[in-house]
Design a protein around this motif. Structure first.
Motif: not given
Length: 347
Positions: A130-131, A229-231, A233-238
């Protein structure tokens, strides 16, 4: 810290609800559902697996209520993708347990502590990812290319890349540097017993080695699943919640499917196609100049790819299917032989 303050872009109370639910599930799993060293049957495993899947899907409804429809769809897509990739993890876990000859009634202990380790390791990797994404947005394109490369590699290599555990570097290092008991000592990971000098020394058991190898295997899988998963959504919570809810049911899923893993022989190509699709849609979105492919389309394509893999696997590995194929092949050989004999002149 106030519950209304933000942590990684979301209110602390949202994180607190998620972590409290995970803690309750872990306590329930260890202290109530699987107390002692009893072997977990297939029926119980199927019920537990359905329970964990239901909890994971229901949490998506909570996400919808708090964060909106798009966030919920992205969560569900991530959950389905991570749950599907966990299937490949089940194959490897079965191989590890077979290599160490871990009795079935001890396997649930290894998996429980393994999942605890996974929760911590995924938090570290997702936080780092995420960072990176927040600081360098182009990292998403790197993730996309990596996913496409990984998917093509999976299609090309099939099951040949599972490797020989006896050549695993981490395992060989532990065998050289740790004192290992000759066999299992109940369900213990560590034990004190007389060493070569006759004094009591700390030994690790093969059960501990199996646990560490499973943790290393998850690190390898995380290299694929975290970019996937980052591909989406980039929302850390999701990202984190979908990952953890998919992993929490891994133990029940393993015991439910361990005896019928051969029925999912064609799932790996489907997972490879899924990784290629996830990576490809990021690149297509970049080329077209749009923010991302609509979440509903991603979810629909994900379901379609996985459903195709499961259906083909179940059909191709049906009990009577191989026999029918062999019968047809034998008939074709006989027909070919008869044609050949008719075509040869008799002297």
């Amino acid at each position: 810290m106030e519950l209304t303050s933000l942590f990684l872009g979301k209110p602390v109370w949202l994180w607190a609800i998620f972590l409290a639910l995970v803690l309750v599930l872990l306590v329930l799993d260890l202290g109530v559902l699987n107390r002692g060293q009893r072997e977990i049957g297939v029926r119980k495993s199927l019920l537990l697996s359905a329970f964990y899947i239901g909890i994971g899907l229901a949490f998506g409804g909570f996400v919808w209520a708090q964060l909106g429809q798009q966030s919920a769809v992205e969560y569900w897509t991530g959950f389905v993708v991570e749950k599907s990739l966990a299937m490949d993890n089940v194959f490897v876990i079965a191989t590890i347990f077979g290599f160490f000859a871990v009795p079935r009634h001890l396997q649930h202990r290894v998996l429980f502590w393994g999942i605890l380790g996974v929760i911590v390791l995924r938090a570290i990797m997702i936080g780092f990812g995420a960072a990176l994404v927040q600081r360098y947005e182009w990292v998403l394109l790197v993730f996309a290319v990596f996913l496409i490369f990984t998917g093509i590699k999976m299609l090309w290599s099939g099951h040949e890349d599972e490797g020989d555990l006896s050549q695993n570097r981490a395992l060989r290092w532990m065998q050289r540097h740790l004192r290992v008991t000759d066999g299992f000592v109940g369900n213990r990971f560590f034990v004190r017993q007389p060493g070569r000098s006759g004094k009591l020394q700390l030994f690790v058991t093969p059960l501990f080695l199996a646990l560490i190898v499973i943790e290393f295997a998850d690190l390898v899988f995380a290299v694929d699943s975290v970019p996937a998963i980052f591909a989406i959504t980039t929302d850390p919570y999701l990202v984190y919640t979908s990952n953890i809810f998919a992993i929490l049911g891994l133990r029940a899923l393993y015991f439910a499917l361990a005896a019928i893993l051969h029925r999912f022989a064609y799932l790996k190509p489907a997972l490879a196609a899924l990784l290629i699709f996830i990576g490809g849609k990021v690149i297509v979105a970049e080329i077209l100049g749009i923010e991302k492919v609509p979440p509903m389309i991603s979810l629909a394509v994900t379901f379609a790819i996985l459903a195709a893999g499961v259906i083909v696997s179940l059909v191709k590995t049906a009990p009577g299917h191989d026999a029918a194929l062999k019968k047809d092949e034998a008939a074709e050989r006989l027909a070919g032989k008869a044609v050949g004999q008719q075509g040869n002149p008799v002297n």
